[in-house]
Design an enzyme around this catalytic site. Structure first.
Site, PDB file in Angstrom:
ATOM      1  N   SER A   1      21.785 -27.790  42.992  1.00  0.00           N
ATOM      2  CA  SER A   1      22.199 -26.659  41.958  1.00  0.00           C
ATOM      3  C   SER A   1      20.268 -25.470  41.828  1.00  0.00           C
ATOM      4  O   SER A   1      20.832 -24.175  42.239  1.00  0.00           O
ATOM      5  CB  SER A   1      23.107 -26.677  40.703  1.00  0.00           C
ATOM      6  OG  SER A   1      21.906 -27.580  39.784  1.00  0.00           O
ATOM      7  N   THR A   2      19.760 -26.606  41.642  1.00  0.00           N
ATOM      8  CA  THR A   2      18.821 -25.640  41.602  1.00  0.00           C
ATOM      9  C   THR A   2      17.783 -25.413  42.559  1.00  0.00           C
ATOM     10  O   THR A   2      17.292 -24.706  42.904  1.00  0.00           O
ATOM     11  CB  THR A   2      17.276 -27.161  40.516  1.00  0.00           C
ATOM     12  OG1 THR A   2      17.756 -27.250  39.176  1.00  0.00           O
ATOM     13  CG2 THR A   2      16.376 -25.562  40.064  1.00  0.00           C
TER      14      THR A   2
ATOM     15  N   THR B   1      18.372 -30.047  48.317  1.00  0.00           N
ATOM     16  CA  THR B   1      19.957 -29.999  47.741  1.00  0.00           C
ATOM     17  C   THR B   1      20.060 -29.593  46.290  1.00  0.00           C
ATOM     18  O   THR B   1      19.732 -31.112  45.206  1.00  0.00           O
ATOM     19  CB  THR B   1      20.227 -31.167  48.310  1.00  0.00           C
ATOM     20  OG1 THR B   1      20.328 -31.281  49.972  1.00  0.00           O
ATOM     21  CG2 THR B   1      21.604 -30.698  48.117  1.00  0.00           C
TER      22      THR B   1
ATOM     23  N   GLU C   1      16.911 -36.070  51.846  1.00  0.00           N
ATOM     24  CA  GLU C   1      15.441 -35.311  50.949  1.00  0.00           C
ATOM     25  C   GLU C   1      14.508 -36.415  51.194  1.00  0.00           C
ATOM     26  O   GLU C   1      13.069 -35.773  50.737  1.00  0.00           O
ATOM     27  CB  GLU C   1      16.161 -35.423  49.268  1.00  0.00           C
ATOM     28  CG  GLU C   1      17.279 -34.667  49.105  1.00  0.00           C
ATOM     29  CD  GLU C   1      18.166 -34.421  48.322  1.00  0.00           C
ATOM     30  OE1 GLU C   1      18.494 -33.897  47.138  1.00  0.00           O
ATOM     31  OE2 GLU C   1      17.574 -35.375  47.000  1.00  0.00           O
TER      32      GLU C   1
ATOM     33  N   LYS D   1      14.977 -32.534  32.752  1.00  0.00           N
ATOM     34  CA  LYS D   1      15.092 -33.391  33.388  1.00  0.00           C
ATOM     35  C   LYS D   1      14.062 -34.824  32.734  1.00  0.00           C
ATOM     36  O   LYS D   1      13.663 -35.653  33.878  1.00  0.00           O
ATOM     37  CB  LYS D   1      15.069 -33.246  34.825  1.00  0.00           C
ATOM     38  CG  LYS D   1      16.340 -32.124  34.882  1.00  0.00           C
ATOM     39  CD  LYS D   1      17.654 -33.028  34.937  1.00  0.00           C
ATOM     40  CE  LYS D   1      18.943 -31.873  35.017  1.00  0.00           C
ATOM     41  NZ  LYS D   1      18.834 -31.026  36.617  1.00  0.00           N
TER      42      LYS D   1
ATOM     43  N   GLY E   1      14.677 -30.352  43.064  1.00  0.00           N
ATOM     44  CA  GLY E   1      15.537 -30.673  42.364  1.00  0.00           C
ATOM     45  C   GLY E   1      15.147 -32.238  41.788  1.00  0.00           C
ATOM     46  O   GLY E   1      14.741 -32.911  42.681  1.00  0.00           O
TER      47      GLY E   1
END
Length: 230
Positions: free
Chosen positions: A34-35, A32, A107, A125, A86
């Site tokens: 944006s990436t 889950t 996740e 990151k 991500g």
């Protein structure tokens, strides 16, 4: 390249990795954020190679269905070839902070049944020590005040704040639980801290992914996508 371009680069690299490493007809896990959303978009041209996917959020499930990938309930799947997601931060050992989007519990569950965890991230990151990004902690609703006090006691100088939505309402996960964001703590031994925090009564799960960290990082840099194995 800007951050969005780097994210798109690693998302495509992850789709290529799926083609090269997941046998045709596999079910993969999808995270889950944006990436991860860009990774889902990159799956569209290769969707016929997949039997389907297990998603870590309702939003991810909707996006997968939107490109024509069948979404399976985790209870119907015994093992996943790959889990691709991500991270909000990742350290040199492959330990991560995740859950900025609020899907940390699902996740962690989906990642736990995958043969390989592939983390996709841009170079921003990468950190030496986890904790610059606030640590998400999903909690049982009645326990939120007590957990917040305990977190601040464990990490002097930190602040534990109940997450709010943009309109000021209390944020709730897909599980119906609030999230406390812990600011100002550092986690040099992330695996030990993950165990300690998960033992606090009322904690559903903590956004430290250290005991089950990444196996492979695909990181987007100005020179292209680099692979790092842990």
């Amino acid at each position: 390249m800007n951050q969005d371009q780097l994210k798109a680069l690693v998302a495509q690299a992850a789709a290529d990795y799926v083609v090269a490493n997941a046998p045709e007809g596999s079910i993969i896990g999808v995270g889950t954020g944006s990436t991860a959303n860009l990774f889902i978009d990159a799956l569209a041209p290769i969707k016929s190679r997949l039997r389907g996917a297990v998603s870590s959020s309702e939003a991810g499930s909707a996006r997968l269905c939107g490109i024509g990938v069948e979404v399976f309930d985790l209870g119907a799947v015994t093992e996943l070839q790959l889990y691709v997601d991500g991270a909000d931060e990742i350290d040199p050992k492959g330990a991560m902070i995740k859950g900025g989007g609020g899907a940390l519990t699902r996740e962690k569950i989906v990642a736990s049944v995958a043969k390989e965890f592939v983390c996709i991230a841009d170079v921003s990151k990468l950190v030496a020590v986890l904790g610059s990004f606030a640590l998400p902690v999903e909690v049982i609703p009645m326990a939120a005040p007590a957990v917040a006090r305990k977190l601040e006691a464990l990490y002097p100088g930190s602040q534990a704040r109940l997450r709010k939505t943009k309109d000021g309402a209390e944020f709730r996960t897909d599980n119906g639980c609030p999230v406390i964001d812990l600011h100002g703590a550092r986690f040099s031994d992330a695996a030990a801290e993950e165990t300690r925090l998960n033992q606090i009564p009322g904690v559903v799960t903590v956004g430290l992914f250290a005991q089950r960290g990444a196996n492979l990082l695909l990181v987007g840099t100005e020179k292209g996508v680099e692979q790092r194995r842990y």
